[in-house]
Write an enzyme that holds these catalytic residues in place. Sequence first.
Site, PDB file in Angstrom:
ATOM      1  N   SER A 128       7.843 -48.132  19.739  1.00 13.16           N
ATOM      2  CA  SER A 128       7.535 -49.125  20.767  1.00 13.16           C
ATOM      3  C   SER A 128       8.711 -49.430  21.687  1.00 13.16           C
ATOM      4  O   SER A 128       9.243 -50.544  21.724  1.00 13.16           O
ATOM      5  CB  SER A 128       7.024 -50.391  20.091  1.00 13.16           C
ATOM      6  OG  SER A 128       5.955 -50.046  19.247  1.00 13.16           O
ATOM      7  N   ARG A 154       7.881 -49.780   9.229  1.00 14.57           N
ATOM      8  CA  ARG A 154       6.902 -49.518   8.183  1.00 14.57           C
ATOM      9  C   ARG A 154       6.497 -48.063   8.156  1.00 14.57           C
ATOM     10  O   ARG A 154       6.490 -47.385   9.186  1.00 14.57           O
ATOM     11  CB  ARG A 154       5.639 -50.343   8.417  1.00 14.57           C
ATOM     12  CG  ARG A 154       5.873 -51.849   8.338  1.00 14.57           C
ATOM     13  CD  ARG A 154       4.578 -52.590   8.579  1.00 14.57           C
ATOM     14  NE  ARG A 154       3.930 -52.089   9.781  1.00 14.57           N
ATOM     15  CZ  ARG A 154       2.634 -52.179  10.010  1.00 14.57           C
ATOM     16  NH1 ARG A 154       1.830 -52.742   9.136  1.00 14.57           N
ATOM     17  NH2 ARG A 154       2.117 -51.700  11.128  1.00 14.57           N
ATOM     18  N   ASP A 184       2.982 -49.178  20.770  1.00 13.80           N
ATOM     19  CA  ASP A 184       2.184 -50.162  20.012  1.00 13.80           C
ATOM     20  C   ASP A 184       1.046 -50.761  20.834  1.00 13.80           C
ATOM     21  O   ASP A 184      -0.019 -51.078  20.294  1.00 13.80           O
ATOM     22  CB  ASP A 184       3.064 -51.259  19.396  1.00 13.80           C
ATOM     23  CG  ASP A 184       3.937 -51.979  20.408  1.00 13.80           C
ATOM     24  OD1 ASP A 184       3.990 -51.552  21.576  1.00 13.80           O
ATOM     25  OD2 ASP A 184       4.580 -52.977  20.027  1.00 13.80           O
TER      26      ASP A 184
HETATM   27  P1  ADP Z   1       6.613 -57.124  16.610  1.00 17.91           P
HETATM   28  O1  ADP Z   1       6.326 -57.582  17.989  1.00 17.91           O
HETATM   29  O2  ADP Z   1       8.043 -57.134  16.326  1.00 17.91           O
HETATM   30  O3  ADP Z   1       5.887 -55.894  16.231  1.00 17.91           O
HETATM   31  P2  ADP Z   1       5.312 -59.422  15.630  1.00 17.91           P
HETATM   32  O4  ADP Z   1       4.135 -59.278  16.496  1.00 17.91           O
HETATM   33  O5  ADP Z   1       5.095 -59.813  14.225  1.00 17.91           O
HETATM   34  O6  ADP Z   1       6.130 -58.141  15.542  1.00 17.91           O
HETATM   35  O7  ADP Z   1       6.259 -60.451  16.337  1.00 17.91           O
HETATM   36  C1  ADP Z   1       7.389 -60.929  15.703  1.00 17.91           C
HETATM   37  C2  ADP Z   1       8.003 -61.952  16.598  1.00 17.91           C
HETATM   38  O8  ADP Z   1       7.137 -63.062  16.720  1.00 17.91           O
HETATM   39  C3  ADP Z   1       9.300 -62.506  16.081  1.00 17.91           C
HETATM   40  O9  ADP Z   1      10.354 -61.774  16.642  1.00 17.91           O
HETATM   41  C4  ADP Z   1       9.315 -63.906  16.623  1.00 17.91           C
HETATM   42  O10 ADP Z   1       9.916 -63.919  17.890  1.00 17.91           O
HETATM   43  C5  ADP Z   1       7.880 -64.257  16.826  1.00 17.91           C
HETATM   44  N1  ADP Z   1       7.380 -65.170  15.798  1.00 17.91           N
HETATM   45  C6  ADP Z   1       7.549 -65.128  14.470  1.00 17.91           C
HETATM   46  N2  ADP Z   1       6.948 -66.159  13.863  1.00 17.91           N
HETATM   47  C7  ADP Z   1       6.361 -66.871  14.847  1.00 17.91           C
HETATM   48  C8  ADP Z   1       5.563 -68.045  14.877  1.00 17.91           C
HETATM   49  N3  ADP Z   1       5.257 -68.710  13.771  1.00 17.91           N
HETATM   50  N4  ADP Z   1       5.137 -68.468  16.082  1.00 17.91           N
HETATM   51  C9  ADP Z   1       5.450 -67.813  17.203  1.00 17.91           C
HETATM   52  N5  ADP Z   1       6.184 -66.708  17.243  1.00 17.91           N
HETATM   53  C10 ADP Z   1       6.641 -66.238  16.078  1.00 17.91           C
HETATM   54 MG    MG Z   2       4.194 -54.968  16.354  1.00 14.02          MG
END
Ligand code: ADP
Ligand code: MG
Length: 476
Positions: A162, A98, A216
């Site tokens: 990150s 982003r 992050d």
């Molecule tokens: P990031 O850690 O990539 O910055 P997020 O915090 O949004 O982003 O985490 C995304 C991750 O969360 C995905 O890779 C997936 O493993 C997990 N995820 C996505 N949807 C769900 C859900 N409904 N419940 C639990 N884990 C989820």
């Molecule tokens: Mg994140």
Amino acid sequence: SPCPSSQICPASPQNRPPPSSRVRRPLPITETLAEFRLTNDQLLEVKKRMRTEIQNGLGKKTHDNATVKMWPTYVRSTPDGSEKGDFLALDLGGTNFRVLLVKIRSGKRRTVEMHNKIYAIPMEVMQGTGEELFDHIVQCISDFLDYMGMKNTRLPLGFTFSFPCRQTSLDAGILVTWTKGFKATDCEGEDVVGLLREGIKRREEFDLDVVAVVNDTVGTMMTCAYEEATCEVGLIAGTGSNACYMEEMRNIETVEGDVGRMCVNMEWGAFGDNGCLDDIRTEYDRAVDDLSLNPGKQRYEKMCSGMYLGEIVRNILIDLTKRGFLFRGQISETLKTRGIFETKFLSQIESDRLALLQVRSILQQLGLDSTCDDSIIVKEVCGTVSHRAAQLCGAGMAAVVDKIRENRGLDQMDITVGVDGTLYKLHPHFSGIMHQTVKELAPKCNVTFFLSEDGSGKGAALITAVGCRMREQEES
Ligand code: ADP
Ligand code: MG
């Protein structure tokens, strides 16, 4: 296919499933899952080992060989509310890349206004050359600046990156190793701020003032600290797993100076990479690790984070099927497909409101033709894997908060942890189990968890603002 009407589906509301101890099922399943059920002593041991690794990461002599690197971040204080201005932030290293514009207003009415756009990073760019990756990033920034009509202002920028970085100042971070699916060449060992600045130069279209490289976790902590001054810890439970906290400068032997505190990016995902968790890792954890992009690395993360939980489940299901306890012994092509079992399916399957019939329908969508019994087993497998993940994460956090408490010589301490990550936010049980584990393993700490959304945007802007302020103070 639905449950045959002659058979009472155990999930039907009139007939709740009995406590799992009374469910009759083949012993091998119970045995297989028993390995995942950690005792209190085992969890205390995990906490203790994390504490040892923290010490190794901070120590001058032990740092080079340490697995939990405890990287200094050069963030020396949490925000004080006087931060203001317009900032750009980049968020690289999560699911989405982003670009954000963050407008911070100080004074009586503090406000943070954010505009952001998500950009795809195609797989071939993630795993192509570094130059291609950074050209792509700069192209996305260009598009965003056009969209906001701000191409002619030299905005200060915070780069949320990150991945493990060896920072030597607020605006210099050498990528130690890619994690989480990134693999671009010629980046490891390089200063990512330099790579970004070069990318901006190559394009010859706009200029930016790159002020800070931000993890992050640190952004998450700062975002929370802006609202709640007692926040001195950041935690991510999303694609990956990591934490940061305010450590005493006197304990950070890898940085000159003994006065005050500095935020340390723990990179705790690598906990266990020296084998110290091998006694609790299962054959399924090893299988997930072996097939990953970074075998042998991030072993703790691979037991606790969203990117891997579904894969652990899939490996257990394959094994149970091979042994004839699931799916009529038939391993479908679907089940053989890596990544098919996303962590969001664990959340759905484990939802208390979900009847087993719905579990079957989810499995059906995945191309897995299940019986009622299959769906009970799958649900139990999911629950067991995510329960362990939450407990392991809690054991790590217990080590952190107890360390902070001891640093301050307190018998009892109140502290706030800013948390972000979809696993934490959306999984029906992860957060509750994690909180409970911290409570049990660190009884002398009263820990409040504070959902801290968009640390990688807002937090990066706050860090950039603090960085600009510090720079102005130095210049005057
Ligand atoms: P990031 O850690 O990539 O910055 P997020 O915090 O949004 O982003 O985490 C995304 C991750 O969360 C995905 O890779 C997936 O493993 C997990 N995820 C996505 N949807 C769900 C859900 N409904 N419940 C639990 N884990 C989820
Ligand atoms: Mg994140």
